[in-house]
Scaffold this motif. Structure first.
Motif, mmCIF file in Angstrom:
data_model
loop_
_atom_site.group_PDB
_atom_site.id
_atom_site.type_symbol
_atom_site.label_atom_id
_atom_site.label_comp_id
_atom_site.label_asym_id
_atom_site.label_seq_id
_atom_site.Cartn_x
_atom_site.Cartn_y
_atom_site.Cartn_z
ATOM 1 N N ARG A 115 15.236 18.062 -20.843
ATOM 2 C CA ARG A 115 15.781 16.734 -20.554
ATOM 3 C C ARG A 115 15.128 15.661 -21.424
ATOM 4 N N ALA A 116 13.837 15.833 -21.714
ATOM 5 C CA ALA A 116 13.153 14.850 -22.563
ATOM 6 C C ALA A 116 13.847 14.762 -23.928
ATOM 7 N N GLY A 117 14.215 15.924 -24.482
ATOM 8 C CA GLY A 117 14.941 15.913 -25.747
ATOM 9 C C GLY A 117 16.310 15.286 -25.601
ATOM 10 N N PHE A 118 16.963 15.550 -24.488
ATOM 11 C CA PHE A 118 18.283 14.974 -24.225
ATOM 12 C C PHE A 118 18.189 13.452 -24.106
ATOM 13 N N ILE A 119 17.134 12.970 -23.426
ATOM 14 C CA ILE A 119 16.930 11.528 -23.260
ATOM 15 C C ILE A 119 16.675 10.865 -24.603
ATOM 16 N N ALA A 120 15.848 11.508 -25.437
ATOM 17 C CA ALA A 120 15.562 10.945 -26.758
ATOM 18 C C ALA A 120 16.836 10.834 -27.585
ATOM 19 N N GLY A 121 17.670 11.863 -27.526
ATOM 20 C CA GLY A 121 18.929 11.813 -28.267
ATOM 21 C C GLY A 121 19.860 10.735 -27.736
ATOM 22 N N PHE A 211 23.486 20.093 -15.698
ATOM 23 C CA PHE A 211 23.563 18.963 -14.776
ATOM 24 C C PHE A 211 23.125 17.664 -15.451
ATOM 25 N N ALA A 212 22.247 17.796 -16.450
ATOM 26 C CA ALA A 212 21.782 16.601 -17.167
ATOM 27 C C ALA A 212 22.914 15.933 -17.930
ATOM 28 N N LEU A 213 23.980 16.665 -18.186
ATOM 29 C CA LEU A 213 25.112 16.091 -18.919
ATOM 30 C C LEU A 213 25.750 14.939 -18.166
ATOM 31 N N ASP A 214 25.634 14.936 -16.821
ATOM 32 C CA ASP A 214 26.155 13.785 -16.082
ATOM 33 C C ASP A 214 25.041 12.884 -15.549
ATOM 34 N N SER A 215 23.864 13.467 -15.238
ATOM 35 C CA SER A 215 22.798 12.644 -14.676
ATOM 36 C C SER A 215 22.160 11.718 -15.710
ATOM 37 N N ILE A 216 22.024 12.190 -16.957
ATOM 38 C CA ILE A 216 21.425 11.339 -17.988
ATOM 39 C C ILE A 216 22.330 10.160 -18.332
ATOM 40 N N PRO A 217 23.630 10.365 -18.596
ATOM 41 C CA PRO A 217 24.497 9.199 -18.793
ATOM 42 C C PRO A 217 24.503 8.264 -17.593
ATOM 43 N N ALA A 218 24.381 8.830 -16.380
ATOM 44 C CA ALA A 218 24.384 7.989 -15.178
ATOM 45 C C ALA A 218 23.186 7.046 -15.170
ATOM 46 N N ILE A 219 22.008 7.547 -15.495
ATOM 47 C CA ILE A 219 20.837 6.672 -15.462
ATOM 48 C C ILE A 219 20.835 5.698 -16.635
ATOM 49 N N PHE A 220 21.431 6.106 -17.767
ATOM 50 C CA PHE A 220 21.575 5.159 -18.871
ATOM 51 C C PHE A 220 22.543 4.036 -18.507
ATOM 52 N N GLY A 221 23.370 4.272 -17.504
ATOM 53 C CA GLY A 221 24.227 3.207 -17.012
ATOM 54 C C GLY A 221 23.479 2.200 -16.169
ATOM 55 N N LEU A 222 22.274 2.568 -15.722
ATOM 56 C CA LEU A 222 21.443 1.670 -14.911
ATOM 57 C C LEU A 222 20.363 0.991 -15.735
ATOM 58 N N THR A 223 19.893 1.675 -16.768
ATOM 59 C CA THR A 223 18.873 1.120 -17.648
ATOM 60 C C THR A 223 18.967 1.777 -19.013
ATOM 61 N N GLN A 224 18.711 1.004 -20.057
ATOM 62 C CA GLN A 224 18.697 1.559 -21.410
ATOM 63 C C GLN A 224 17.275 1.760 -21.923
ATOM 64 N N ASP A 225 16.297 1.625 -21.024
ATOM 65 C CA ASP A 225 14.892 1.790 -21.392
ATOM 66 C C ASP A 225 14.519 3.267 -21.320
ATOM 67 N N PRO A 226 14.242 3.921 -22.460
ATOM 68 C CA PRO A 226 13.915 5.355 -22.445
ATOM 69 C C PRO A 226 12.723 5.686 -21.560
ATOM 70 N N TYR A 227 11.759 4.769 -21.476
ATOM 71 C CA TYR A 227 10.569 5.004 -20.660
ATOM 72 C C TYR A 227 10.946 5.112 -19.186
ATOM 73 N N ILE A 228 11.806 4.213 -18.710
ATOM 74 C CA ILE A 228 12.250 4.243 -17.315
ATOM 75 C C ILE A 228 13.113 5.472 -17.062
ATOM 76 N N VAL A 229 13.981 5.798 -18.025
ATOM 77 C CA VAL A 229 14.839 6.976 -17.882
ATOM 78 C C VAL A 229 13.988 8.243 -17.758
ATOM 79 N N PHE A 230 12.982 8.370 -18.612
ATOM 80 C CA PHE A 230 12.140 9.568 -18.596
ATOM 81 C C PHE A 230 11.318 9.663 -17.319
ATOM 82 N N THR A 231 10.649 8.588 -16.930
ATOM 83 C CA THR A 231 9.791 8.641 -15.749
ATOM 84 C C THR A 231 10.605 8.859 -14.476
ATOM 85 N N ALA A 232 11.780 8.252 -14.385
ATOM 86 C CA ALA A 232 12.633 8.459 -13.208
ATOM 87 C C ALA A 232 13.062 9.920 -13.119
ATOM 88 N N ASN A 233 13.424 10.508 -14.257
ATOM 89 C CA ASN A 233 13.801 11.920 -14.280
ATOM 90 C C ASN A 233 12.610 12.813 -13.927
#
Length: 341
Positions: A115-121, A211-233
């Motif tokens: 997921r970390a790689g997915f978030i970075a991408g 499952f990350a295919l929908d959960s990662i876009p979902a959290i990017f819809g709440l924040t565009q901060d990679p740090y918040i996306v990663f720590t929340a995941n």
């Protein structure tokens, strides 16, 4: 939120320390996880996530704190849906109860790295191409509709289907059908074989990526901060192992969970569309994070209440039907005895 390299390093080191503590305290020795143990560790991970979010607020990052809590709750709720698949995987590979927590621990760590790689991408795409928000939004709305269709269908005969990666592993690497404790490989007749333990760990980790295919876009819809996306995941995933043992029996009662998740994903999809239009200077309102957090929490609370109520009514109806059937059978027996010669 301005996150320096030092903060990233400290965060990752801190998370690794928590994972190590979790392993050496509760997961080092294979054993059956009791409800009490699972409840304690679940509370610990939820408390750690809350402390992290409150720490952001204490540092003066109120917006980041709100985004973290919204992202964490969303990822946690979507992760609960993952548990259904984890149960199917455990059943398919016939994982002994004492080894299930080890499988989940390593499998979830694999998922976190992937997921970390997915978030970075995803972060790289968003920072360079604003139209990606339209794609993410459309994908979430489509996923929401698919969840509704699945909820309406009959999935009693659902089975875990191995992904292409797993089929490749099993085809190219010789394996044994028997478990050998927690060992991942063994040597037999001079040949190294992989055990089902390694296969099921890979199955957990790689399946979560789907499952990350929908959960990662979902959290990017709440924040565009990679740090918040990663720590929340990270916090959502790291407490998933204990949650598996805590609510494994409760999952079947959450009959409306798919509907609730579909509403959340659809809402975030619309939010992404609004944000994308805003990026192109279209005068549309932006949905505040606080509103998103309220909608997410409200949907989950309502879904849980309606699910438990529906399950209770279904059990009551089954009990009444069983009692009625028994009475009919009893009456029939008495009648036959009365007219017996």
């Amino acid at each position: 939120m301005d996150v320096t390299l030092n903060i990233w390093v400290l965060t990752i080191v801190g998370l690794c320390a928590l994972i190590a503590a979790d392993f050496f305290i509760g997961g080092r020795k294979p054993h059956e996880v009791t409800t009490r143990e699972a409840g304690i560790w679940t509370a610990v991970w939820v408390a750690l996530a809350a402390l992290f979010g409150l720490g952001l607020l204490w540092m003066g990052e109120g917006q980041a704190s709100s985004e973290f809590f919204a992202g964490y709750i969303t990822e946690k709720s979507l992760s609960v849906d993952n548990l259904f698949v984890f149960i199917l995987i455990m059943t398919k590979f016939a994982v002994p109860t004492i080894y299930q927590q080890r499988v989940l621990m390593i499998g979830i760590l694999i998922a976190l790295v992937l997921r970390a790689g997915f978030i970075a991408g995803g972060a790289a795409l968003i920072s360079n191409f604003s139209f990606v928000f339209f794609l993410f939004g459309a994908f979430l709305i489509w996923t929401a509709w698919k969840l509704i269709e699945e909820a309406r269908g009959d999935d009693e005969d659902e089975e875990f289907q191995e992904n292409r990666f797993m089929r490749m592993v099993e085809k190219r690497f010789p394996s044994t059908d028997q478990y050998h404790g927690t060992r991942l490989t063994i040597v037999r007749n001079g040949q190294r074989l992989i055990t089902p333990m390694l296969v099921v760990m890979l199955a957990i980790g790689t399946t979560d990526l789907l499952f990350a295919l929908d959960s990662i876009p979902a959290i990017f819809g709440l924040t565009q901060d990679p740090y918040i996306v990663f720590t929340a995941n990270a916090f959502a995933l790291m407490g998933l192992r204990q949650l598996y043992f805590l609510i494994g029996g409760l999952l079947q009662k959450l009959v409306h969970l798919s509907y609730g998740l579909s509403i959340i994903l659809g809402f975030i999809g619309v939010k992404l569309f609004f944000h994308a239009l805003h990026e192109y200077d279209v005068p549309v309102p932006e949905i505040p994070t606080q509103v998103s957090l309220a909608v997410i929490c409200g949907v989950l609370v309502i879904t849980t209440i309606t699910s438990l109520t529906a399950s209770k009514k279904a059990r009551r109806a089954e009990a009444e039907a069983a009692v009625g059937g028994g009475e009919d059978g009893s009456g029939q027996d008495e009648d036959s005895l009365t007219h017996a010669p």
